[in-house]
Design a protein around this motif. Sequence first.
Motif, PDB file in Angstrom:
ATOM      1  N   GLY A  72       2.155  39.895  38.053  1.00 23.73           N
ATOM      2  CA  GLY A  72       3.393  39.252  37.560  1.00 23.73           C
ATOM      3  C   GLY A  72       4.103  39.112  38.702  1.00 23.73           C
ATOM      4  N   ASN A  73       5.556  39.101  38.823  1.00 19.64           N
ATOM      5  CA  ASN A  73       6.499  38.552  39.513  1.00 19.64           C
ATOM      6  C   ASN A  73       6.125  37.111  40.132  1.00 19.64           C
ATOM      7  OD1 ASN A  73       8.327  38.671  41.544  1.00 19.64           O
ATOM      8  ND2 ASN A  73       7.506  40.403  42.734  1.00 19.64           N
ATOM      9  N   TRP A  74       6.281  36.252  39.069  1.00 22.90           N
ATOM     10  CA  TRP A  74       5.822  34.793  39.412  1.00 22.90           C
ATOM     11  C   TRP A  74       6.461  34.121  40.128  1.00 22.90           C
ATOM     12  CZ3 TRP A  74       2.440  31.780  36.455  1.00 22.90           C
ATOM     13  CH2 TRP A  74       1.848  32.408  35.737  1.00 22.90           C
ATOM     14  N   PHE A  75       7.893  34.510  40.705  1.00 22.03           N
ATOM     15  CA  PHE A  75       8.612  33.584  41.454  1.00 22.03           C
ATOM     16  C   PHE A  75       8.758  33.848  42.959  1.00 22.03           C
ATOM     17  CE2 PHE A  75       9.825  32.724  36.939  1.00 22.03           C
ATOM     18  CZ  PHE A  75       9.414  31.848  36.699  1.00 22.03           C
ATOM     19  N   GLU A  76       7.847  34.759  43.434  1.00 21.80           N
ATOM     20  CA  GLU A  76       8.263  35.473  44.721  1.00 21.80           C
ATOM     21  C   GLU A  76       6.948  35.392  45.363  1.00 21.80           C
ATOM     22  OE1 GLU A  76      10.010  39.551  46.499  1.00 21.80           O
ATOM     23  OE2 GLU A  76      11.052  38.657  44.579  1.00 21.80           O
ATOM     24  N   ASP A  77       6.942  35.309  46.754  1.00 17.21           N
ATOM     25  CA  ASP A  77       5.879  35.266  47.549  1.00 17.21           C
ATOM     26  C   ASP A  77       6.281  36.458  48.653  1.00 17.21           C
ATOM     27  OD1 ASP A  77       4.086  33.579  46.965  1.00 17.21           O
ATOM     28  OD2 ASP A  77       5.155  31.703  47.893  1.00 17.21           O
ATOM     29  N   PRO A  78       5.385  36.990  49.178  1.00 18.96           N
ATOM     30  CA  PRO A  78       5.642  38.258  50.380  1.00 18.96           C
ATOM     31  C   PRO A  78       6.382  37.365  51.315  1.00 18.96           C
ATOM     32  CG  PRO A  78       3.188  38.017  49.825  1.00 18.96           C
ATOM     33  CD  PRO A  78       3.694  36.991  49.102  1.00 18.96           C
ATOM     34  N   SER A  79       7.445  38.212  52.070  1.00 20.62           N
ATOM     35  CA  SER A  79       8.077  37.611  53.255  1.00 20.62           C
ATOM     36  C   SER A  79       7.277  38.016  54.737  1.00 20.62           C
ATOM     37  CB  SER A  79       9.441  38.618  53.280  1.00 20.62           C
ATOM     38  OG  SER A  79       9.394  39.978  53.143  1.00 20.62           O
ATOM     39  N   ASN A  80       5.993  38.253  54.566  1.00 16.99           N
ATOM     40  CA  ASN A  80       5.331  38.422  55.796  1.00 16.99           C
ATOM     41  C   ASN A  80       5.261  37.266  56.643  1.00 16.99           C
ATOM     42  OD1 ASN A  80       5.120  40.937  54.497  1.00 16.99           O
ATOM     43  ND2 ASN A  80       3.008  41.217  54.992  1.00 16.99           N
ATOM     44  N   SER A  81       5.696  37.009  58.063  1.00 20.27           N
ATOM     45  CA  SER A  81       5.135  35.752  58.520  1.00 20.27           C
ATOM     46  C   SER A  81       4.582  36.081  60.240  1.00 20.27           C
ATOM     47  CB  SER A  81       6.352  34.865  58.457  1.00 20.27           C
ATOM     48  OG  SER A  81       7.451  35.366  59.086  1.00 20.27           O
ATOM     49  N   SER A  82       4.282  35.098  60.724  1.00 26.54           N
ATOM     50  CA  SER A  82       3.899  35.291  62.089  1.00 26.54           C
ATOM     51  C   SER A  82       4.347  33.880  62.702  1.00 26.54           C
ATOM     52  CB  SER A  82       2.320  35.378  62.360  1.00 26.54           C
ATOM     53  OG  SER A  82       1.981  35.455  63.560  1.00 26.54           O
ATOM     54  N   ILE A  83       4.749  33.941  63.965  1.00 30.47           N
ATOM     55  CA  ILE A  83       5.308  32.730  64.670  1.00 30.47           C
ATOM     56  C   ILE A  83       4.807  32.627  66.286  1.00 30.47           C
ATOM     57  CG2 ILE A  83       7.508  33.835  65.451  1.00 30.47           C
ATOM     58  CD1 ILE A  83       9.074  30.895  64.650  1.00 30.47           C
ATOM     59  N   SER A  84       4.675  31.458  66.413  1.00 29.21           N
ATOM     60  CA  SER A  84       4.076  31.164  67.835  1.00 29.21           C
ATOM     61  C   SER A  84       4.933  29.945  68.223  1.00 29.21           C
ATOM     62  CB  SER A  84       2.626  31.124  68.145  1.00 29.21           C
ATOM     63  OG  SER A  84       2.331  30.997  69.464  1.00 29.21           O
ATOM     64  N   CYS A  85       5.600  29.744  69.380  1.00 30.52           N
ATOM     65  CA  CYS A  85       6.537  28.754  69.706  1.00 30.52           C
ATOM     66  C   CYS A  85       5.840  28.274  71.315  1.00 30.52           C
ATOM     67  CB  CYS A  85       7.912  28.714  69.729  1.00 30.52           C
ATOM     68  SG  CYS A  85       8.812  29.173  68.079  1.00 30.52           S
ATOM     69  N   ARG A  86       5.839  26.920  71.380  1.00 29.42           N
ATOM     70  CA  ARG A  86       5.122  26.449  72.568  1.00 29.42           C
ATOM     71  C   ARG A  86       6.090  25.197  73.073  1.00 29.42           C
ATOM     72  NH1 ARG A  86       3.844  31.093  72.478  1.00 29.42           N
ATOM     73  NH2 ARG A  86       1.507  31.843  72.646  1.00 29.42           N
ATOM     74  N   GLN A  87       5.806  25.061  74.326  1.00 31.56           N
ATOM     75  CA  GLN A  87       6.419  23.721  74.664  1.00 31.56           C
ATOM     76  C   GLN A  87       5.364  22.705  74.513  1.00 31.56           C
ATOM     77  OE1 GLN A  87       7.355  23.571  79.004  1.00 31.56           O
ATOM     78  NE2 GLN A  87       7.628  21.399  78.883  1.00 31.56           N
ATOM     79  N   THR A  88       5.449  21.651  73.927  1.00 28.51           N
ATOM     80  CA  THR A  88       4.500  20.469  73.463  1.00 28.51           C
ATOM     81  C   THR A  88       4.853  19.244  73.964  1.00 28.51           C
ATOM     82  OG1 THR A  88       5.791  20.388  71.396  1.00 28.51           O
ATOM     83  CG2 THR A  88       4.053  21.628  71.246  1.00 28.51           C
ATOM     84  N   GLY A  89       5.980  18.997  74.913  1.00 22.69           N
ATOM     85  CA  GLY A  89       6.467  17.814  75.596  1.00 22.69           C
ATOM     86  C   GLY A  89       7.351  18.420  76.652  1.00 22.69           C
ATOM     87  N   PRO A  90       7.996  17.368  77.107  1.00 26.09           N
ATOM     88  CA  PRO A  90       9.084  17.422  78.218  1.00 26.09           C
ATOM     89  C   PRO A  90      10.472  18.101  77.353  1.00 26.09           C
ATOM     90  CG  PRO A  90       8.335  15.361  78.418  1.00 26.09           C
ATOM     91  CD  PRO A  90       7.523  16.106  77.200  1.00 26.09           C
ATOM     92  N   ILE A  91      11.000  19.183  77.813  1.00 28.52           N
ATOM     93  CA  ILE A  91      12.132  19.818  77.066  1.00 28.52           C
ATOM     94  C   ILE A  91      13.412  19.159  77.468  1.00 28.52           C
ATOM     95  CG2 ILE A  91      13.250  22.086  76.896  1.00 28.52           C
ATOM     96  CD1 ILE A  91      10.717  23.533  77.022  1.00 28.52           C
ATOM     97  N   GLU A  92      14.151  18.652  76.378  1.00 23.96           N
ATOM     98  CA  GLU A  92      15.359  18.257  76.250  1.00 23.96           C
ATOM     99  C   GLU A  92      16.079  19.107  75.323  1.00 23.96           C
ATOM    100  OE1 GLU A  92      15.480  14.089  75.528  1.00 23.96           O
ATOM    101  OE2 GLU A  92      13.611  13.774  76.459  1.00 23.96           O
ATOM    102  N   MET A  93      17.131  19.875  75.958  1.00 30.64           N
ATOM    103  CA  MET A  93      17.583  20.762  75.136  1.00 30.64           C
ATOM    104  C   MET A  93      19.203  20.144  74.548  1.00 30.64           C
ATOM    105  SD  MET A  93      18.076  24.645  75.128  1.00 30.64           S
ATOM    106  CE  MET A  93      18.459  24.958  76.910  1.00 30.64           C
TER     107      MET A  93
END
Length: 158
Positions: A72-93
């Motif tokens: 049941g609960n058709w319209f909901e997905d779990p809220s678990n997540s994982s993230i990884s962020c990296r520099q993928t080029g010259p950084i311009e803030m």
Amino acid sequence: MIDKFLPTRFAVFLTATALCATPLHAEVVGNVDVDWLGNDIVIEAIPDPKVKGVTCHVAYFDRGLIDRLQKGNWFEDPSNSSISCRQTGPIEMGDIERDDEGEDVFSERRSIIFKSLRIKRIFDPENNTLIYISHARDVQDGSAKMSMSTVPLYTPGD
């Protein structure tokens, strides 16, 4: 007395919420089948719109049709997540928020109305580091499920 404009106001609220929660472009770069019920782990690449040269990869659970039928609960997905962020080029803030609340980089709905997966960026000036945190945002039930990644802002040789 019942407000006769309540349905209209609610529709306007939902429309405004949907427009405000429109996610930035996220590209699906992976999709891992985890069981025969059609459940998957989806991996998306999300470039930071205000910090050129930084890309975050987020993995989250996506429920399949059979799982939705069984539980049941058709319209909901779990809220678990994982993230990884990296520099993928010259950084311009760009012009980023520098307070301790940071700012939203990405938001994606995880239920029909109230739950969303969010990525926030927080700048740590003392350590010259960008902190990215993924977490669920729910109107009523906050979640302690989160994941964090950091991107140091230094140039080699400094």
